[in-house]
Design an enzyme around this catalytic site. Structure first.
Site, PDB file in Angstrom:
ATOM      1  N   GLY A  58       0.845  -1.193   0.000  1.00 53.41           N
ATOM      2  CA  GLY A  58       0.000   0.000   0.000  1.00 53.41           C
ATOM      3  C   GLY A  58       0.879   1.241   0.000  1.00 53.41           C
ATOM      4  N   CYS A  97      -6.845  23.452  17.808  1.00 48.12           N
ATOM      5  CA  CYS A  97      -6.621  23.817  19.198  1.00 48.12           C
ATOM      6  C   CYS A  97      -6.040  22.660  20.006  1.00 48.12           C
ATOM      7  CB  CYS A  97      -7.939  24.268  19.819  1.00 48.12           C
ATOM      8  SG  CYS A  97      -8.817  25.397  18.752  1.00 48.12           S
TER       9      CYS A  97
HETATM   10  C1  LIG Z   1      -1.921  -2.384   6.114  1.00 49.44           C
HETATM   11  C2  LIG Z   1      -1.886  -3.662   5.405  1.00 49.44           C
HETATM   12  C3  LIG Z   1      -1.216  -3.768   4.178  1.00 49.44           C
HETATM   13  C4  LIG Z   1      -0.478  -2.631   3.546  1.00 49.44           C
HETATM   14  O1  LIG Z   1       0.660  -2.259   4.264  1.00 49.44           O
HETATM   15  P1  LIG Z   1       1.662  -1.183   3.642  1.00 49.44           P
HETATM   16  O2  LIG Z   1       2.656  -0.963   4.723  1.00 49.44           O
HETATM   17  O3  LIG Z   1       0.878   0.014   3.333  1.00 49.44           O
HETATM   18  O4  LIG Z   1       2.287  -1.807   2.439  1.00 49.44           O
HETATM   19  C5  LIG Z   1      -1.261  -4.975   3.526  1.00 49.44           C
HETATM   20  N1  LIG Z   1      -1.913  -6.035   4.039  1.00 49.44           N
HETATM   21  C6  LIG Z   1      -2.566  -5.972   5.221  1.00 49.44           C
HETATM   22  C7  LIG Z   1      -3.272  -7.164   5.722  1.00 49.44           C
HETATM   23  C8  LIG Z   1      -2.565  -4.786   5.936  1.00 49.44           C
HETATM   24  O5  LIG Z   1      -3.192  -4.728   7.114  1.00 49.44           O
END
Ligand SMILES: *Cc1c(COP(=O)(O)O)cnc(C)c1O
Length: 421
Positions: A277, A346
């Site tokens: 991600g 704030c």
């Molecule tokens: C958050 C998550 C990802 C993505 O992680 P990144 O660090 O953004 O690559 C992938 N798989 C699962 C199950 C996650 O919880």
């Protein structure tokens, strides 16, 4: 590498001047680069070339429909953690057979929607979830394809809030229990075992924890196959870190990560799924903001800007660093000065950076927070009744608003007054 560079003294996103977007959309806003999103996806494709694989972009990093469609068009699968993300993926044109459903708390309603709509697999995180999914599948006359997420008990060496692979974390089932849980799964009429799953955390800057976890998964795969399970897919999660601080070394590249996967799991003949991600979206986005005031305190200067912790929560939530760059390129040799960069909210926690060295700035000047494409807009709120920041996508010399800024009226009308008031 990304596509936010200075040209003739002005910051650009690909071939669009940031100042031009600001003039059209107003500040603050998020801006994403199509070329950077695509490049990051291709880096993972190259890293896994030759291995059967599917890159399932973790939508929680940035789930704007236009971002999802940009990646989906390239053939990416999606990793979703709620039915909301599932429906967004479908709305962006991603077919169900490319969507994996992760998360520790899937409800029966969410399972039903995904099973009816089509799903590649559920990554099951507990025995109660397994039984709940079985019941839903049986009630629909279907079999739910699953992997079981195992918790390998390795230290991802990352921020505690985003480490997920230690036994004290809420994620997955202990790897020591895996064979028993797989045996349970295999006996359930609504469940079809298709593989195994692991995800140890986010923003990992060292490959060693991945290697440790994947070696444990390789051993488990052999045991599960010996037990008679058809382990044909391995979902390895996401987690590869990005360089938030340009001056502070570089985390491993997708290619090196791919080499770890080949070395630890390459001989098993499994289809590999990864769920990046942050690495895909993080450096593909900026949060652009204007200076409202420069306020001189007793011992420091504050740069008060028009974005705040509700727009980009990472600094106040995780203490994270975001590089900050002026939208007008500073003249060569200009003397930098330290500023505390803060928002209008704030709370003292509404601080983006302390004593950050920047060229002299004044009211109205634009700045950009780098590496804001992941876990930025998706974590925003309307705290302090500040409307959500709009999002813009650039492609070459074009840009489009992919989420408009809500008007104050829209924000106000979302609440309703009960009849007794
Ligand atoms: C958050 C998550 C990802 C993505 O992680 P990144 O660090 O953004 O690559 C992938 N798989 C699962 C199950 C996650 O919880």
């Amino acid at each position: 590498m990304d596509h936010f560079l200075y040209r003739d003294g002005a910051l650009f996103a690909e071939d669009v001047a940031i100042a031009d977007i600001a003039a059209t959309v107003g500040t603050p806003f998020y801006v994403y680069s199509t070329a950077t999103l695509e490049r990051h996806y291709q880096l993972f494709q190259q890293a896994l070339e030759g291995l059967p694989h599917l890159i399932c972009y973790a939508m929680k990093a940035n789930s704007n429909l236009a971002v999802v469609r940009t990646l989906g068009r390239l053939g990416a699968g999606m990793d979703v953690v709620s039915v909301g993300e599932y429906l967004k993926a479908r709305a962006a044109g991603v077919p169900g057979e490319r969507i994996v459903f992760s998360g520790v708390g899937k409800t029966a309603d969410e399972m039903r929607v995904a099973l009816e709509g089509g799903i590649r697999q559920f990554n099951v995180e507990s025995e109660p979830e397994l039984h709940a999914l079985n019941a839903v599948a049986v009630s629909l006359g279907k079999r739910a394809p699953i992997t079981i997420r195992v918790n390998p008990d390795v230290d991802a060496k990352t921020h505690e809030k985003i480490a997920t692979g230690k036994k004290e974390n809420k994620f997955g089932i202990p790897i020591s229990r895996a064979r028993a849980v797989y045996a349970t799964a295999a006996a359930l009429p609504g469940i079809e075992v298709v593989g195994a799953d692991v995800h140890i955390g986010s923003q990992l800057t060292d490959l060693e924890p991945f290697a440790q976890a994947y070696l444990k998964v390789a051993e488990l795969t052999r045991q599960l196959r010996a037990d008679g399970h058809d382990i044909r897919r391995l979902d390895l999660g996401g987690g590869l870190g990005i360089p938030y601080e340009r001056t502070n070394g570089a985390p491993p590249l997708p290619m090196d990560y791919g080499a770890v996967i080949r070395r630890t799991l390459g001989d098993l003949g499994c289809e590999i799924e990864i769920e990046p991600g942050r690495l895909i979206a993080g450096n593909a986005g900026l949060l652009v903001s204007a200076v409202i005031y420069v306020k001189s305190g007793e011992d420091r200067d504050f740069l008060i800007v028009d974005s705040a912790m509700n727009d980009l929560v990472r600094p106040s939530m995780y203490g994270s660093h975001h590089d900050i760059v002026p939208v007008v390129e500073p003249a060569a040799g200009i003397e930098l000065r330290p500023y505390d960069v803060v928002g209008p909210i704030c709370e003292s926690g509404d601080t983006f950076a302390k004593q950050r060295l920047l060229p002299p700035l004044g009211a109205g000047d634009l700045i950009a927070f780098r590496s804001a494409g992941a876990y930025g807009a998706v974590m925003a709120s309307e705290y302090n009744s500040r409307p959500l920041v709009p999002e813009v996508l650039v492609r070459g010399d074009q840009f489009g608003v992919i989420r408009p800024r809500p008007s104050y009226e829209e924000m106000i009308n979302r609440d309703s007054i009960p009849q007794w008031l």
